[in-house]
Design an enzyme around this catalytic site. Structure first.
Site, PDB file in Angstrom:
ATOM      1  CG  HIS A 190      -2.116  -0.919   1.009  1.00 24.44           C
ATOM      2  ND1 HIS A 190      -3.359  -0.666   1.543  1.00 24.44           N
ATOM      3  CD2 HIS A 190      -2.238  -2.096   0.331  1.00 24.44           C
ATOM      4  CE1 HIS A 190      -4.194  -1.635   1.202  1.00 24.44           C
ATOM      5  NE2 HIS A 190      -3.524  -2.524   0.469  1.00 24.44           N
TER       6      HIS A 190
ATOM      7  CG  HIS B  88      -4.984 -11.516  -2.336  1.00 26.21           C
ATOM      8  ND1 HIS B  88      -6.130 -11.194  -3.035  1.00 26.21           N
ATOM      9  CD2 HIS B  88      -4.515 -10.343  -1.837  1.00 26.21           C
ATOM     10  CE1 HIS B  88      -6.332  -9.885  -2.969  1.00 26.21           C
ATOM     11  NE2 HIS B  88      -5.360  -9.350  -2.254  1.00 26.21           N
TER      12      HIS B  88
END
Length: 720
Positions: free
Chosen positions: A83, A248
């Site tokens: 991020h 993920h």
């Protein structure tokens, strides 16, 4: 105690006044280490192996105040690093991990960064230990790399060199919305593509809404948004799937209950006693299994702290259907229920959780092109590993510029095409005698002073300090796509380049030694020579600094599609405004000046000097307020400030203006909105009055030379 009073400032009284504050960022010294601090030098003295040992030990040192999921902080730090870097967008090169800006507003308080404040607090003891040798920008990214390695993944490499910022970057346009997690029609063009310069599809989210467009489990719309957003970050389909699938593979999402009912204010709005920590959670214990982040709940697999193929296998081998999770958000569960209660609990491994998928995960399976990549990865796990390692490396280094800026022992030997590689100079550089001879030949050529200056400016002004791309080094102005850009006047540029190439060939062919001149150096030298001549014609003897050493990039070293992102929609320095410019030209001038790392003074003197030299797009008369174009005078400012004249709009769109004699009404000059800006904006007029003074023309000439020289070497990282 709350202070409800508001002291009105200038921007409150006149909100439509042009904002020059983004240029002040380039003039203010806000680094507490002082203006002489050399972070690159400090980083080179860092024991990177020791830092990595400390980070790896910390990964499993769970703290009661914020316990690690599954006893391992790795997934949290991967999210933090992702991020941080993932805010980068290709349109203007802004965003990214440089500056460590995730710890500053607004990004520190984005809804997509919920609880990353805790991740950075976990890192503080390590930052505290190494101090100035290790920036937050580097530490955040390094923590993500070590997290991957500590869970069995082989990363491609790591480079340091991200010097920290200490103030928010006010130059970044994050979008038109005034509420978090919203998407307005003004964010997209009619065809569904993001408007310049945006890269994320939702305000306050890094890329896309994980529930789907507008919070609905729309697989087709989700895939479209993923492709659009990741594409604006310079990722292709394969890289996009590798990043999502690789990331993920680890960890989980957190939505133990409804965020709106349980989670408090973000860090920027939190009470003072919270000391910069936000999102206080009132549900249960507010941590561990009761954590609320996105409002979506569950892991992607049963081995959330181990690198394996389980994410890809789960996604492809099971059928998934949407449901509302405990946090009230859309997520996906297996139709068969086979993966329900199959994953361990985050604190007690004897507890169980359901494996889930996001809408954005299932969208990869639903989209034919993305699915093809997934199936390739499933059949070739090694290819998946290599693709993720290189895509991750690109993600976390994309905003750092060329390889010369990459520091540390883990920098890969391979240079990637996205780093805009350049060849080494395998020859002797030109000396002072050769420089003098070349300048004379350039001035005696068929190229005029405006043409020489214009070509050098076109070459150098592509530079963006945001991601350190562009600039004169490489002479990519002679390659596609730059040689065909409208702003560069392709036909005139073609003729100019032909002259430069002839002079280069004649010089190099005549040498009996190893001395050579590159076209990149020659183009800059031509601009310098023209400025020296123009100053001499105005009565001033100046020497424009010149540092040889630029080399010429090859087409194979130039990604045409990637460089297309550097194409300017406007260049107020040349009085150019493209048809697709959606902002006022004066706003675009300030934006370009900020990308060139200019101050308001720099911008003013450059515009005035370039106008005096006759440097305008299409050789337009707009802004040429002088009878002697090509001579470095302060006529632009003296004419603009002369009260014997007045301006009138000459077109309905108020893009062109006429300067009329107050007594006769005769039109003397024409100008653009950019030109008039320096007389209408009070701050810029104050600077213009300095350069327009009779006693300060010499100051104007010298300041123009100094600023020009800085622009010409903005990309010379080899000189640092």
């Amino acid at each position: 105690m709350e202070n409800e009073d508001h002291n009105f400032g200038t921007s409150d009284w006149w909100p439509n006044q042009l904002d020059l504050e983004i240029l002040d960022q380039n003039s203010q010294q806000v680094d507490p280490y002082g203006e002489d601090f050399d972070y690159a030098e400090a980083f080179e003295d860092l024991d990177l192996a020791a830092v990595k040992d400390d980070l790896e030990e910390m990964m499993t040192d769970s703290k009661d105040w914020w316990p690690a999921d599954y006893g391992h902080y790795g997934p949290l730090f991967i999210r933090m690093a992702w991020h941080s870097a993932g805010t980068y967008r290709t349109f203007d090169g802004r965003g990214g991990a440089a500056g460590g800006r995730q710890r500053l507003p607004p990004v520190d308080s984005w809804p997509d960064n919920v609880n990353l404040d805790k991740a950075r607090r976990l890192l503080w003891p390590i930052k505290q230990k190494y101090g100035r040798k290790l920036s937050w920008g580097d530490l955040i990214i390094l923590a993500g790399n070590v997290a991957l390695e500590s869970m069995g993944f082989e990363t491609y490499g790591f480079a340091g060199g991200r010097k920290d910022d200490y103030t928010p970057d006010e130059a970044v346009d994050w979008g038109p919305e005034d509420e978090w997690e919203t998407t307005s029609g003004d964010r997209f063009d009619a065809d569904g593509s993001l408007k310049w310069p945006l890269g994320n599809t939702v305000m306050g989210l890094i890329y896309v809404n994980p529930e789907g467009p507008n919070g609905e489990p729309d697989l087709e719309g989700s895939a479209k948004n993923i492709r659009e957003s990741f594409g604006k970050m310079a990722m292709n389909d394969k890289e996009t799937v590798a990043l999502i699938a690789g990331g993920h593979t680890f960890g989980k999402v957190h939505g133990a209950d409804d965020p709106e009912e349980n989670v408090g204010a973000e860090p920027a709005a939190a009470p003072i006693e919270k000391q910069g920590l936000g999102w206080e959670n009132e549900f249960g214990e507010g941590k561990g299994p009761d954590t609320i982040t996105s409002g979506i709940e569950g892991p992607w697999n049963t081995t959330p702290t181990q690198w394996d193929m389980s994410y890809v296998d789960n996604l492809l081998e099971y059928e998934w259907e949407p449901e509302k999770g405990p946090g009230g958000a859309w997520q996906w569960t297996t139709k068969s229920g086979e993966l329900n209660e199959s994953a361990p609990g985050v604190q007690d491994p004897t507890d169980t959780e359901d494996v889930m998928m996001l809408t954005t995960d299932v969208a990869l399976k639903d989209d034919p092109d993305y699915r093809e990549v997934l199936e390739t990865f499933q059949e070739n796990p090694r290819e998946f590993q290599q693709s993720f390692s290189k895509a991750w490396y690109k993600l976390i280094h994309r905003d750092m510029g060329p390889s010369e800026r990459f520091l540390g022992p883990e920098v890969p030997e391979e240079t990637m095409i996205w780093q805009d590689p350049l060849p080494d100079a395998d020859y002797d550089l030109v000396d002072d005698e050769a420089v003098a001879a070349l300048k004379s030949e350039l001035l005696e050529s068929e190229l005029s002073i405006p043409q020489l200056v214009k070509t050098a400016w076109a070459s150098a002004s592509t530079y963006r300090d945001s991601d350190k791309r562009g600039g004169a080094n490489g002479a990519r102005i002679r390659l596609e796509p730059q040689r065909s850009w409208e702003v560069n006047e392709p036909e005139q540029l073609e003729a100019a380049l032909s002259t430069y190439e002839d002079i280069q060939a004649e010089f190099n062919d005549a040498r009996s030694d190893d001395m050579r001149v590159s076209l990149a150096d020659l183009i800059v030298l031509g601009g310098n020579a023209a400025i020296e001549q123009a100053a001499a014609d105005a009565g001033y003897d100046v020497d424009v600094p010149f540092e040889p050493g630029r080399t010429d990039a090859t087409p194979e070293q130039t990604d045409v599609e990637s460089f297309e992102a550097l194409k300017p929609k406007a260049d107020g320095f040349r009085n150019y405004l493209g048809d697709d410019a959606e902002r006022e030209p004066e706003e675009l001038l300030v934006d370009k000046a900020e990308l060139l790392n200019l101050t308001a003074d720099d911008m003013t003197v450059l515009v005035g000097g370039l106008r005096a030299l006759g440097v305008t797009h299409g050789d337009s008369e707009l802004g040429i307020f002088t009878d002697q174009p090509g001579t470095l005078t302060n006529d632009f400012f003296t004419t603009l400030l002369d009260m014997d004249y007045e301006w009138e709009a000459a077109s309905e769109d108020r893009e062109v203006f006429e300067l009329r004699d107050r007594e006769t009404g005769d039109v003397e000059w024409t100008g653009s909105r950019v030109d008039l800006l320096f007389g209408s904006n009070t701050r810029l007029r104050a600077i213009a009055e300095v350069y327009g003074s009779d006693a300060d023309e010499e100051l104007f000439v010298q300041d123009f030379v100094d600023t020009w020289s800085e622009v010409m070497k903005l990309d010379r990282f080899d000189l640092e």
